[in-house]
Design a protein around this motif. Structure first.
Motif, mmCIF file in Angstrom:
data_model
loop_
_atom_site.group_PDB
_atom_site.id
_atom_site.type_symbol
_atom_site.label_atom_id
_atom_site.label_comp_id
_atom_site.label_asym_id
_atom_site.label_seq_id
_atom_site.Cartn_x
_atom_site.Cartn_y
_atom_site.Cartn_z
ATOM 1 N N PRO A 164 26.133 5.190 76.897
ATOM 2 C CA PRO A 164 26.261 3.910 76.186
ATOM 3 C C PRO A 164 25.429 2.786 76.795
ATOM 4 N N ASP A 165 24.987 2.942 78.043
ATOM 5 C CA ASP A 165 24.197 1.907 78.708
ATOM 6 C C ASP A 165 22.719 2.119 78.356
ATOM 7 N N GLU A 166 22.146 1.191 77.594
ATOM 8 C CA GLU A 166 20.770 1.346 77.138
ATOM 9 C C GLU A 166 19.785 1.376 78.302
ATOM 10 N N ARG A 167 20.108 0.699 79.401
ATOM 11 C CA ARG A 167 19.202 0.722 80.539
ATOM 12 C C ARG A 167 19.103 2.130 81.118
ATOM 13 N N ARG A 168 20.209 2.828 81.178
ATOM 14 C CA ARG A 168 20.181 4.205 81.676
ATOM 15 C C ARG A 168 19.501 5.124 80.666
ATOM 16 N N ALA A 169 19.777 4.897 79.385
ATOM 17 C CA ALA A 169 19.141 5.703 78.349
ATOM 18 C C ALA A 169 17.626 5.512 78.379
ATOM 19 N N SER A 170 17.184 4.270 78.548
ATOM 20 C CA SER A 170 15.752 3.989 78.624
ATOM 21 C C SER A 170 15.122 4.669 79.831
ATOM 22 N N LEU A 171 15.824 4.667 80.958
ATOM 23 C CA LEU A 171 15.323 5.327 82.155
ATOM 24 C C LEU A 171 15.156 6.823 81.909
ATOM 25 N N ALA A 172 16.131 7.441 81.236
ATOM 26 C CA ALA A 172 16.043 8.874 80.933
ATOM 27 C C ALA A 172 14.837 9.167 80.046
ATOM 28 N N ARG A 173 14.586 8.312 79.071
ATOM 29 C CA ARG A 173 13.410 8.503 78.224
ATOM 30 C C ARG A 173 12.132 8.373 79.039
ATOM 31 N N ASP A 174 12.098 7.398 79.949
ATOM 32 C CA ASP A 174 10.921 7.221 80.803
ATOM 33 C C ASP A 174 10.682 8.439 81.697
ATOM 34 N N LEU A 175 11.766 9.132 82.057
ATOM 35 C CA LEU A 175 11.661 10.305 82.919
ATOM 36 C C LEU A 175 11.379 11.584 82.139
ATOM 37 N N GLY A 176 11.194 11.460 80.815
ATOM 38 C CA GLY A 176 10.758 12.604 80.026
ATOM 39 C C GLY A 176 11.742 13.154 79.030
ATOM 40 N N CYS A 177 12.955 12.586 78.967
ATOM 41 C CA CYS A 177 13.954 13.062 78.008
ATOM 42 C C CYS A 177 13.433 12.852 76.579
ATOM 43 N N GLU A 196 15.265 26.075 74.861
ATOM 44 C CA GLU A 196 16.638 25.809 74.430
ATOM 45 C C GLU A 196 16.876 24.305 74.275
ATOM 46 N N ARG A 197 17.752 23.978 73.340
ATOM 47 C CA ARG A 197 18.148 22.590 73.120
ATOM 48 C C ARG A 197 19.316 22.263 74.045
ATOM 49 N N VAL A 198 19.144 21.187 74.810
ATOM 50 C CA VAL A 198 20.126 20.799 75.819
ATOM 51 C C VAL A 198 20.551 19.358 75.562
ATOM 52 N N VAL A 199 21.854 19.124 75.602
ATOM 53 C CA VAL A 199 22.396 17.766 75.521
ATOM 54 C C VAL A 199 23.083 17.457 76.843
ATOM 55 N N VAL A 200 22.685 16.355 77.474
ATOM 56 C CA VAL A 200 23.311 15.908 78.719
ATOM 57 C C VAL A 200 24.053 14.606 78.427
ATOM 58 N N VAL A 201 25.351 14.600 78.667
ATOM 59 C CA VAL A 201 26.173 13.414 78.424
ATOM 60 C C VAL A 201 26.504 12.771 79.766
ATOM 61 N N GLY A 202 26.127 11.499 79.915
ATOM 62 C CA GLY A 202 26.373 10.780 81.162
ATOM 63 C C GLY A 202 25.118 10.699 81.999
ATOM 64 N N ALA A 258 14.988 12.304 73.795
ATOM 65 C CA ALA A 258 15.664 11.191 73.128
ATOM 66 C C ALA A 258 16.934 10.879 73.896
ATOM 67 N N ALA A 259 17.425 9.656 73.720
ATOM 68 C CA ALA A 259 18.674 9.250 74.361
ATOM 69 C C ALA A 259 19.428 8.344 73.411
ATOM 70 N N PHE A 260 20.727 8.617 73.265
ATOM 71 C CA PHE A 260 21.556 7.917 72.294
ATOM 72 C C PHE A 260 22.748 7.267 72.976
ATOM 73 N N PRO A 261 23.330 6.228 72.361
ATOM 74 C CA PRO A 261 24.469 5.545 72.982
ATOM 75 C C PRO A 261 25.798 6.283 72.836
ATOM 76 N N VAL A 300 18.092 16.162 75.221
ATOM 77 C CA VAL A 300 18.556 14.918 74.609
ATOM 78 C C VAL A 300 19.706 14.403 75.467
ATOM 79 N N CYS A 301 19.740 13.089 75.717
ATOM 80 C CA CYS A 301 20.757 12.515 76.590
ATOM 81 C C CYS A 301 21.641 11.531 75.828
ATOM 82 N N VAL A 302 22.826 11.295 76.389
ATOM 83 C CA VAL A 302 23.783 10.361 75.798
ATOM 84 C C VAL A 302 24.364 9.473 76.882
#
Length: 331
Positions: free
Chosen positions: A180-193, A150-156, A195-198, A176-178
């Motif tokens: 606005p803080d790029e540092r948090r988005a980058s961390l989510a990508r590093d943890l396997g997400c 399933e496709r999941v979007v997590v905001v925050g 994609a992550a968007f602002p 996929v995560c959302v």
């Protein structure tokens, strides 16, 4: 008599350290020396600023809480420590064990034996403070009923959002995560997400099967409702406190048969309730705590003496990166 240091929310936005006497443990009680205390930013910000709504205070209150939500109060629920002494009738096996407790931020405290949950060996104390947040995230993934593929979007992407995203991936979701803080988005990508968007992309939301709101923003929830696709499931992990939430329930909401539900850690989801107790759920958390990647969520340890500064930044709404702050009671 033993002395203890305790963090109190003295008045809105202001935390102080108090020195208090601590009695010896009584029957079926234990003395715990705290190794680390996790700060739950979203919940504690509401308590610290005096914005806990009256109609939800009974749910928010803990047996170990001191004072009241009108402030001052000593609050918190992510303490990891070692049992140093026990009272009469307490299991001797508890002595020397590392435990987790829903207890305010004190460097030592007395607890009822039944309120202490033993932790597996070899788990660093700062990581173990994530236990309460992991319970919340695990409940959310169960409530969302995420199926393989399933496709999941997590905001925050605060600590709960990061944990929800990681567990959703382990459940088989394409996440996929959302944030606005790029540092948090980058961390989510590093943890396997994946994609992550602002910001929230309406096209991505429309394709998602499951939409999880963990940002605490009513506007984010409204955006998810406005763009959710046919038969999409929206899960609200955020708690908005006194904030009112206006949702666009016209438009495509009805024809798309969108479902909105809340997730809260205080009850086992209905689909699991027949088989899972709170104890069994915590045993799953103990297994999840072996994930070394969770250390990426934990920031540098903050000495107890710096707690007033830390809580001032929390009251001001500062974003923490990494998102999980841990207090060190030994300093």
């Amino acid at each position: 008599m033993t002395r203890a240091r305790a963090i109190w929310f003295e008045r809105p936005g202001v935390a102080v350290l108090r020195d208090e006497p601590l009695p010896d443990p009584g029957p079926r009680e234990a003395l715990v020396r705290t190794l680390a205390c996790g700060v739950s930013a979203g919940t504690e910000r509401l308590v610290l600023t005096g914005r806990v709504p009256p109609d939800i205070r009974a749910v928010m209150a803990l047996p170990t809480q001191r004072g009241s939500f009108d402030l001052p109060t000593s609050y918190g629920y992510a303490a990891v420590g070692v049992v140093e002494a026990i009272g009469a009738g307490t299991s001797p096996d508890l002595l020397g064990r590392t435990v987790f407790a829903l207890h305010p931020h004190h460097d030592r405290f007395i607890s009822n034996e039944q309120a202490l949950r033993c932790l597996p060996g070899g788990i660093p104390a700062p990581r173990a403070t994530l236990a309460a947040n992991l319970e919340t995230a695990l409940n959310a993934v169960w409530d969302a009923e995420i199926a393989l593929g399933e496709r999941v979007v997590v905001v925050g992407l605060g600590v709960v959002g990061q944990l929800v995203a990681r567990l959703a991936m382990r459940a088989g979701g394409r996440v996929v995560c959302v944030d606005p803080d790029e540092r948090r988005a980058s961390l989510a990508r590093d943890l396997g997400c994946a994609a992550a968007f602002p910001s929230i992309d309406a096209a991505i939301v429309a394709e998602a099967d499951v939409l999880i709101e963990a940002s605490g923003s009513p506007e984010a929830l409204a955006a998810l409702v406005a763009s959710a696709g046919h038969e999409a499931r929206i899960l609200v992990v955020s708690w908005y406190g006194e904030h009112g939430v206006t949702l666009p329930l016209g438009g495509r909401f009805h024809p798309n048969r969108v479902t909105i539900r809340s997730s809260q850690v205080g009850a086992i989801p209905p689909a699991r309730r027949a088989r899972f107790t709170f104890e069994r759920r915590f045993s799953v958390v103990n297994e999840l705590l072996h994930d070394e990647h969770l250390d990426r969520l934990v920031g540098p340890l903050v000495p107890f003496t710096d707690a007033p500064r830390l809580y001032a930044s929390l009251a001001a709404g500062d974003a923490w990166n990494p998102p999980h702050r841990v207090l060190d009671p030994s300093r």
